[in-house]
Scaffold this motif. Sequence first.
Motif, PDB file in Angstrom:
ATOM      1  N   ILE A 272       9.879   2.509   8.500  1.00 56.91           N
ATOM      2  CA  ILE A 272       9.058   3.473   7.765  1.00 56.91           C
ATOM      3  C   ILE A 272       9.577   3.634   6.337  1.00 56.91           C
ATOM      4  O   ILE A 272       8.797   3.738   5.384  1.00 56.91           O
ATOM      5  CB  ILE A 272       9.024   4.830   8.497  1.00 56.91           C
ATOM      6  N   ALA A 273      10.895   3.636   6.175  1.00 53.76           N
ATOM      7  CA  ALA A 273      11.479   3.749   4.832  1.00 53.76           C
ATOM      8  C   ALA A 273      11.020   2.605   3.951  1.00 53.76           C
ATOM      9  O   ALA A 273      10.652   2.803   2.783  1.00 53.76           O
ATOM     10  CB  ALA A 273      13.004   3.777   4.911  1.00 53.76           C
ATOM     11  N   ARG A 274      11.034   1.373   4.492  1.00 57.91           N
ATOM     12  CA  ARG A 274      10.588   0.220   3.700  1.00 57.91           C
ATOM     13  C   ARG A 274       9.114   0.345   3.340  1.00 57.91           C
ATOM     14  O   ARG A 274       8.702   0.008   2.218  1.00 57.91           O
ATOM     15  CB  ARG A 274      10.843  -1.076   4.466  1.00 57.91           C
ATOM     16  N   ALA A 275       8.311   0.827   4.280  1.00 60.69           N
ATOM     17  CA  ALA A 275       6.882   0.983   4.010  1.00 60.69           C
ATOM     18  C   ALA A 275       6.636   2.021   2.924  1.00 60.69           C
ATOM     19  O   ALA A 275       5.801   1.825   2.028  1.00 60.69           O
ATOM     20  CB  ALA A 275       6.152   1.367   5.288  1.00 60.69           C
ATOM     21  N   LEU A 276       7.352   3.140   2.965  1.00 60.37           N
ATOM     22  CA  LEU A 276       7.193   4.190   1.965  1.00 60.37           C
ATOM     23  C   LEU A 276       7.677   3.733   0.595  1.00 60.37           C
ATOM     24  O   LEU A 276       7.184   4.192  -0.439  1.00 60.37           O
ATOM     25  CB  LEU A 276       7.942   5.447   2.389  1.00 60.37           C
ATOM     26  N   ASP A 277       8.631   2.798   0.580  1.00 59.70           N
ATOM     27  CA  ASP A 277       9.150   2.267  -0.681  1.00 59.70           C
ATOM     28  C   ASP A 277       8.335   1.093  -1.199  1.00 59.70           C
ATOM     29  O   ASP A 277       8.707   0.473  -2.194  1.00 59.70           O
ATOM     30  CB  ASP A 277      10.614   1.814  -0.506  1.00 59.70           C
ATOM     31  N   GLY A 278       7.253   0.763  -0.512  1.00 61.86           N
ATOM     32  CA  GLY A 278       6.430  -0.365  -0.944  1.00 61.86           C
ATOM     33  C   GLY A 278       6.691  -1.627  -0.180  1.00 61.86           C
ATOM     34  O   GLY A 278       6.075  -2.662  -0.450  1.00 61.86           O
ATOM     35  N   GLY A 279       7.593  -1.559   0.807  1.00 58.26           N
ATOM     36  CA  GLY A 279       7.898  -2.745   1.593  1.00 58.26           C
ATOM     37  C   GLY A 279       6.771  -3.178   2.495  1.00 58.26           C
ATOM     38  O   GLY A 279       6.802  -4.279   3.046  1.00 58.26           O
ATOM     39  N   GLY A 280       5.738  -2.330   2.621  1.00 53.62           N
ATOM     40  CA  GLY A 280       4.591  -2.718   3.426  1.00 53.62           C
ATOM     41  C   GLY A 280       3.830  -3.879   2.832  1.00 53.62           C
ATOM     42  O   GLY A 280       2.975  -4.473   3.489  1.00 53.62           O
ATOM     43  N   ALA A 281       4.136  -4.218   1.576  1.00 51.95           N
ATOM     44  CA  ALA A 281       3.489  -5.367   0.965  1.00 51.95           C
ATOM     45  C   ALA A 281       3.986  -6.669   1.577  1.00 51.95           C
ATOM     46  O   ALA A 281       3.358  -7.726   1.422  1.00 51.95           O
ATOM     47  CB  ALA A 281       3.748  -5.379  -0.539  1.00 51.95           C
ATOM     48  N   GLN A 282       5.130  -6.620   2.267  1.00 53.76           N
ATOM     49  CA  GLN A 282       5.617  -7.804   2.943  1.00 53.76           C
ATOM     50  C   GLN A 282       4.693  -8.139   4.113  1.00 53.76           C
ATOM     51  O   GLN A 282       4.043  -7.278   4.675  1.00 53.76           O
ATOM     52  CB  GLN A 282       7.044  -7.568   3.446  1.00 53.76           C
ATOM     53  N   ALA A 283       4.674  -9.409   4.473  1.00 55.37           N
ATOM     54  CA  ALA A 283       3.740  -9.863   5.500  1.00 55.37           C
ATOM     55  C   ALA A 283       3.938  -9.140   6.823  1.00 55.37           C
ATOM     56  O   ALA A 283       2.986  -8.890   7.554  1.00 55.37           O
ATOM     57  CB  ALA A 283       3.891 -11.365   5.696  1.00 55.37           C
ATOM     58  N   ASP A 284       5.191  -8.783   7.136  1.00 50.95           N
ATOM     59  CA  ASP A 284       5.457  -8.163   8.428  1.00 50.95           C
ATOM     60  C   ASP A 284       5.689  -6.659   8.330  1.00 50.95           C
ATOM     61  O   ASP A 284       6.085  -6.027   9.304  1.00 50.95           O
ATOM     62  CB  ASP A 284       6.683  -8.818   9.070  1.00 50.95           C
TER      63      ASP A 284
END
Length: 313
Positions: A272-284
């Motif tokens: 969730i931390a990665r997603a909130l930091d914009g990591g959701g742009a990664q394929a997985d």
Amino acid sequence: MTDPALDSASAQALGGFAFQDTGLDRADTLRDDPDALRRHWPQARLLLLDGQGRAAADAHGACLPLRGDRFGGGPGAAVFLGLDAEGQAWFALEADTVPAVGAARWIDLREAAVHWPASEAGAFAYARGMLYWHARTRYCGVCGGAVAFRRAGFVGHCAQCGNDHYPRVDPAVIMAVDDGERLLLGRQPGWAAQRWSVLAGFIEPGESPEQAVAREVYEETAVRVQHCRYLGAQPWPFPGALMLGYAARAQAAEPRVSAELEAARWFSREEIARALDGGGAQADGPRLASPISIAHALIVRWHEGVHAGLTPQ
């Protein structure tokens, strides 16, 4: 006995999302005073919406500054929204009921939520909900007779059978469900790739919001909720829901989805931390709900640990 940490967490208002406040006193008593509304009309602020629920805006996307004296007469079929802090009246009306205003743009509610002042976006959401109800309440649901609107747009009266109809709001629950370590998210068929969000569903007749939380989570994922706590609400005029936000603790069971969801799974705090930091742009990586939504606020709150101490009573 309730955990003190839970009481402290629940006392903090859930915020950071759109449509929380219109900045208006709804001034209910004025709805029965057509003479007062006519006096307010010349200096009134108008929100003009087209048939798709978009608002008239200038070339920069700001709300088009329209006043009642531009159209003369009185409010007519306009819906009275209320009075702002300076005592200026606000009305909402359909674009096809007035002469063309030369709007440079027609802006949708989601875009307004991002770029407009919070109070203007809130008033837009209020106006959209009211005009959507008007557009779908032309005829009486009891006898089929024509409906005429009264009380400055807040009552639809059927002259044929005498029944009155009132603005519709559909209550729904939306919940950040965790097992103490992980957050449960789901995705619906047709969503963009890697789009995930918290679970939600409408409240059924004869059901409390807390019962709806437990039922919806189990129906959609076969995960059993042990306890939940109300955190805050967001009017969601797409077209007319009221989203009641909850934090919930559930058993750490493996989710099994029904026909409503395409998938559901537990996400770690690090994911969730990665997603909130914009990591959701990664394929997985998960792509989360828009920051204008209560869904996003619930995820942020869970990640920040405000839910700490949520335990069954």
